[in-house]
Design an enzyme around this catalytic site. Sequence first.
Site, mmCIF file in Angstrom:
data_model
loop_
_atom_site.group_PDB
_atom_site.id
_atom_site.type_symbol
_atom_site.label_atom_id
_atom_site.label_comp_id
_atom_site.label_asym_id
_atom_site.label_seq_id
_atom_site.Cartn_x
_atom_site.Cartn_y
_atom_site.Cartn_z
ATOM 1 N N ASP A 599 0.903 -1.079 0.050
ATOM 2 C CA ASP A 599 -0.090 -0.120 0.047
ATOM 3 C C ASP A 599 0.750 1.396 -0.020
ATOM 4 O O ASP A 599 2.059 1.409 0.626
ATOM 5 C CB ASP A 599 -0.725 0.147 1.217
ATOM 6 C CG ASP A 599 -2.165 -0.887 1.297
ATOM 7 O OD1 ASP A 599 -2.203 -1.433 0.076
ATOM 8 O OD2 ASP A 599 -2.644 -1.231 2.319
ATOM 9 N N HIS A 694 -16.537 4.574 3.645
ATOM 10 C CA HIS A 694 -16.591 5.576 4.530
ATOM 11 C C HIS A 694 -18.000 5.916 5.023
ATOM 12 O O HIS A 694 -18.307 6.453 6.047
ATOM 13 C CB HIS A 694 -15.782 7.207 4.327
ATOM 14 C CG HIS A 694 -14.546 6.741 3.673
ATOM 15 N ND1 HIS A 694 -14.049 6.730 2.532
ATOM 16 C CD2 HIS A 694 -13.414 7.010 4.683
ATOM 17 C CE1 HIS A 694 -12.607 6.512 2.642
ATOM 18 N NE2 HIS A 694 -12.308 6.585 3.767
#
Length: 753
Positions: A599, A694
């Site tokens: 990542d 989210h």
Amino acid sequence: MTILNHTLGFPRVGLRRELKKAQESYWAGNSTREELLAVGRELRARHWEQQKQAGIDLLPVGDFAWYDHVLTTSLLLGNVPARHQNNDGSVDIDTLFRIGRGRAPTGEPAAAAEMTKWFNTNYHYMVPEFVKGQQFKLTWTQLLEEVDEALALGHKVKPVLLGPVTYLWLGKVKGEQFDRLSLLNDILPVYQQVLAELAKRGIEWVQIDEPALVLELPQAWLDAYKPAYDALQGQVKLLLTTYFEGVTPNLDTITALPVQGLHVDLVHGKDDVAELHKRLPSDWLLSAGLINGRNVWRADLTEKYAQIKDIVGKRDLWVASSCSLLHSPIDLSVETRLDAEVKSWFAFALQKCHELALLRDALNSGDTAALAAWSAPIQARRHSTRVHNPAVEKRLAAITAQDSQRANVYEVRAEAQRARFKLPAWPTTTIGSFPQTTEIRTLRLDFKKGNLDANNYRTGIAEHIKQAIVEQERLGLDVLVHGEAERNDMVEYFGEHLDGFVFTQNGWVQSYGSRCVKPPIVIGDVSRPAPITVEWAKYAQSLTDKPVKGMLTGPVTILCWSFPREDVSRETIAKQIALALRDEVADLEAAGIGIIQIDEPALREGLPLRRSDWDAYLQWGVEAFRINAAVAKDDTQIHTHMCYCEFNDIMDSIAALDADVITIETSRSDMELLESFEEFDYPNEIGPGVYDIHSPNVPSVEWIEALLKKAAKRIPAERLWVNPDCGLKTRGWPETRAALANMVQAAQNLRRG
């Protein structure tokens, strides 16, 4: 010409994160507004007194914020988006929280403002919204009330105000497009009114922050400074304040302004003090930002003294922190677990205030004995075996171009990977983490506190990993993850397992609102004493016939989200981390892990403020990633994950990473982000995020299918993956199961055509 000192701002959250706790208690309905306001008053009074006791002459007032100082400025100017306004037009603290969070104890919920990074720091601000024909008026008098508070306590104060040009620069136009700079004349009367109110209170100096002046601004924006400051002159003395970079490229604009002083960042900028002294008007005060406000290292005060001593007595001079101390933890003295030698190398916000007092006294007296005594530990550090690891330095020096090249090009690797994994079209996966339940967090905390032995801890983690594998197989995902139950934070976890890092107990810094982070500190050469992720990845793979991804945080992200060393370059640190993680890739591969994700969410964040400096940064940032990944064999598939809102300007570098698969955050932009990849003709595989993690909302099968069809118009379907936008750590299991089930169903529908 007596030299004074000052800080540009001080941490708001409190040593024990009192502000965070008070905010969250109020938001949850467990305390009253008055109780919240009382905590703010108590913190401000404490912080002013602490700075004063540490020897600060001029105390900053206006640096405190209930959420973010840019949002405070928006309220000051009456810039409240229509969706957040109270029916009677009034503004209160809940208005502020609704803009920041989308909801508050009173008022109707509505979409929160956009949040983005404050220049190149890890602090975030709420982006001001501008609409055509907008009106501004003095609405929120927090600054004036806090000045009154500080004066009543007998303090010598310097109010802090975000300047008008930078404020407009930081915002975005909503609705009908227009040039937001055209609003300058509309906001200046409010600034004039604020300065007049400060003058009435007997204020001599106001710190007016214009950090946009360190950027490569368009000419129209540079030209706006002169008329703006012509309108603001005359009521109080203005200290034009810049930070995070030098000002020399824009010095002609700056020296034409009717201000009385200039603050420059002499830590992060390359400005020459003698040149500044020569070019600034002789009657201007120079505030020298000599103490680093955004790192944790003790300053070598003998060096700082030498940097500034030649202009002592030649102009009015203050010494200061380079920027607000907001970016530093509060107090080193409460750290009881740090090794004594290592602790002697650090200075947190209060210690930095002490450094400014020592520096001021030495510059006024000419006696540098105290500076030498203070600087001794940081000078001794240069020879410490805790810092230098000859094996790491030798390995870094031996890197060749071959070390950052995969054995074969993507097309060859892709064939080998297809033969190995035999994945269906539209392969489904997740980004790495699964919900961090109360049980998982309690398990980790009990182990950390010593309430749980290692065997029971490992048994507990193994059970959570097993559960994650079972859930994914039940859902029908194609490439699985182990869920990261053992990880607290994607950077901290790796820092804890690498030599060269240390951690604090209370080294909290504000990220945004009530969110605080405790960054690791890089103290020396970085190496990997033992495998980090291999055991759990291998265990997870033993539970399933489907491929399980190994999960690593990339070298640039670990660097950007830590406090770095100051004695070597950021490039050196990133490449040392890359070499350590390269060994992790090799060990994962040897353990039978065929897909490894590295990542790099911070690659874009780390960009220098000036575009002219981007190429050098991107070159070593990409090289660090490639060093990390290039050890992988052809049939090992390297993934990377990134969550940016803008790729256009760095597409060359994204492609140069040469990851086999990149997963990106696209659902909120309705796949528009893929335009960059389409126009660039990105050659490798892409997983555009198909739903926003989210939000607790569960996307429908039809909605995900529609997004994927839209994606397939830009990227060939055979190179598309299906995945959420981001990790699922913050979500609950019920919505996670429902969303992933719909995602898998959408992929299966598309396979059937």
